[in-house]
Design an enzyme around this catalytic site. Sequence first.
Site, short mmCIF file in Angstrom:
data_model
loop_
_atom_site.label_atom_id
_atom_site.label_comp_id
_atom_site.label_asym_id
_atom_site.label_seq_id
_atom_site.Cartn_x
_atom_site.Cartn_y
_atom_site.Cartn_z
N HIS A 10 -2.98 -31.94 3.69
CA HIS A 10 -4.28 -31.07 3.18
C HIS A 10 -3.50 -29.98 2.56
O HIS A 10 -4.38 -29.70 1.35
CB HIS A 10 -4.92 -30.57 4.50
CG HIS A 10 -5.31 -31.95 5.44
ND1 HIS A 10 -6.12 -32.83 4.86
CD2 HIS A 10 -4.99 -32.09 6.72
CE1 HIS A 10 -6.40 -33.73 5.84
NE2 HIS A 10 -5.72 -33.26 6.73
N ALA A 11 -3.10 -29.19 3.15
CA ALA A 11 -2.60 -27.83 2.61
C ALA A 11 -1.85 -28.12 1.12
O ALA A 11 -2.17 -27.43 -0.07
CB ALA A 11 -1.85 -26.92 3.16
N CYS A 42 -7.60 -36.61 10.91
CA CYS A 42 -8.84 -36.45 11.82
C CYS A 42 -9.74 -37.75 12.01
O CYS A 42 -10.64 -37.71 12.79
CB CYS A 42 -9.59 -35.25 11.46
SG CYS A 42 -9.98 -34.93 9.72
N ASP A 177 -3.46 -36.63 31.66
CA ASP A 177 -3.11 -35.34 31.08
C ASP A 177 -2.79 -34.44 32.19
O ASP A 177 -3.28 -34.68 33.42
CB ASP A 177 -4.39 -34.81 30.53
CG ASP A 177 -3.92 -33.40 29.71
OD1 ASP A 177 -4.07 -33.68 28.29
OD2 ASP A 177 -3.84 -32.38 30.13
N TYR A 186 -10.64 -26.52 24.21
CA TYR A 186 -11.85 -26.28 23.24
C TYR A 186 -13.02 -26.12 24.01
O TYR A 186 -14.11 -25.36 23.35
CB TYR A 186 -12.11 -27.49 22.30
CG TYR A 186 -10.80 -27.92 21.79
CD1 TYR A 186 -10.52 -27.36 20.65
CD2 TYR A 186 -9.98 -29.16 22.47
CE1 TYR A 186 -9.38 -27.79 19.99
CE2 TYR A 186 -8.80 -29.24 21.61
CZ TYR A 186 -8.45 -28.83 20.38
OH TYR A 186 -7.26 -29.10 19.63
N ILE A 274 8.73 -17.63 -1.53
CA ILE A 274 8.24 -18.77 -0.70
C ILE A 274 6.90 -18.48 -0.16
O ILE A 274 6.70 -17.32 0.60
CB ILE A 274 9.37 -19.02 0.38
CG1 ILE A 274 10.41 -19.15 -0.02
CG2 ILE A 274 8.63 -20.41 1.33
CD1 ILE A 274 11.65 -19.76 0.74
N ALA A 277 1.42 -22.80 3.81
CA ALA A 277 -0.06 -23.34 4.00
C ALA A 277 -0.06 -24.34 5.08
O ALA A 277 0.99 -25.33 5.28
CB ALA A 277 -0.70 -23.40 2.90
N GLY A 326 -15.37 -29.56 15.90
CA GLY A 326 -16.31 -30.17 16.49
C GLY A 326 -15.90 -31.58 16.78
O GLY A 326 -14.81 -32.09 16.32
#
Length: 449
Positions: A10-11, A42, A177, A186, A274, A277, A326
């Site tokens: 992504h970054a 995701c 878990d 969350y 440097i 991200a 979400g």
Amino acid sequence: MKIAVIGSTHAGTAAVTNMANMYPEAEITVYEKNDNVSFLSCGLALYVGGVVEDPQGLFYSSPEQLRSLGVTMKMQHAVQEIDTACKQIKALNLVTGEEVSDSYDKLVMSTGSWPIIPPIDGIKLDNILLAKNFNQANTIIEKSRDVKHVTVVGAGYIGVELVEAFQQAGKKVTLIDGVDRILNKYLDQEFTDQVEKAFIDRGVELRLGETVTRFEGENTVEAVVTNAGRVETDLVIMCVGFRPNTELLKGKVDMLPNGAIKVDDYMRTSDSDILAAGDCCAVKYNPTGKAAYIPLATNAVRMGTLVARNLMEPVMKNVGTQGTSGLHIYDLNMASTGLTETSAQAAGIHVKSVTISEKHRPEFMPTAEDVLLKVSYLPESRKIIGAQVLSKADVTQSINTLSVCIQTGMTIDELGFVDFFFQPHFNQPWNFLNKAGLAAAETRKPELV
């Protein structure tokens, strides 16, 4: 100018695309150890569950697209060493075994994260898998095709999404878990109770508050042993969290204790040449004002874009994050932003909360679903610091609204009178966000003189 980029999910993809457009004269080289770029992890559970049939839809760029921008793509090249003093990189071609050396003027670290692999006895047995990248997703699909019982270890977002996917595919599923409820990072308990019930009602075995002590089997896993019992299983998916992938710069730039690279408001590390991200670095967490490790795709693409903007000089600040996210599980839509009561307590922050439960639109409409909303705020300043919502109706965009409220410092009382539209197809004359603000205001009625 020579720009080296290490990692391109992504970054990295966001940084490269923007840098290629902004600095057409620059020589940009990307080092990526995989054979693909920009995989939307995701969407992994959607792919595993067959909701997404064509996996190419989970890529929003490709090596060919980046090459068309004039970028040199060193695919399947693993960087072995970075000499920050001499600005030198050494990499290994994973296909040919050839060692490659290169130099840079500016270095962009977007190496992302990697699943945590706990040192549990038997963890190297076959059919104990990780869930992060495209190749791992394909392995999960292949290995799960003929198994009957799947055990998922870790009840975060990816873990619960995989549990749903396997259950819907007709597998017997166990979720383990160490914490006593799912999604505890969350959502607060009144929300997770509903999601847990959805799993239990569909036959999923929840073993919460249990710690895995070992895996048993000859060559292939046959059972998971916890501190409270034993689960016979054919396949295990490890989803216990992620760690920043930053070993290359250890001791060379400032980091958090967990290894996340510290960056300033302009994505610069403690080494001025440097920038970093994405999931490899920390980000300013607005609810606390402190740097935190919050690996989200949304944070990554913003940070990658800012790297390009600030490469030569500080131009645009990172406004930080609320950690907004979400999730959709069965017929439940949920989202959260900022601090929950649980995470606030863990951080030693005292908050008050107001909880609203009502229909998402007037009951004279053909359907009207229940909405559970909780907004947390600081008692003294009354500033909103977190929110959670759950409903069978998709009202998750309300959490994006509350994310803006946190970022701009809105108070819970001001929320009561924000201008929202009303239309019976969508909502009530008093929006449920307004009602949360009004309910909180009831707790501080002005005194009559």
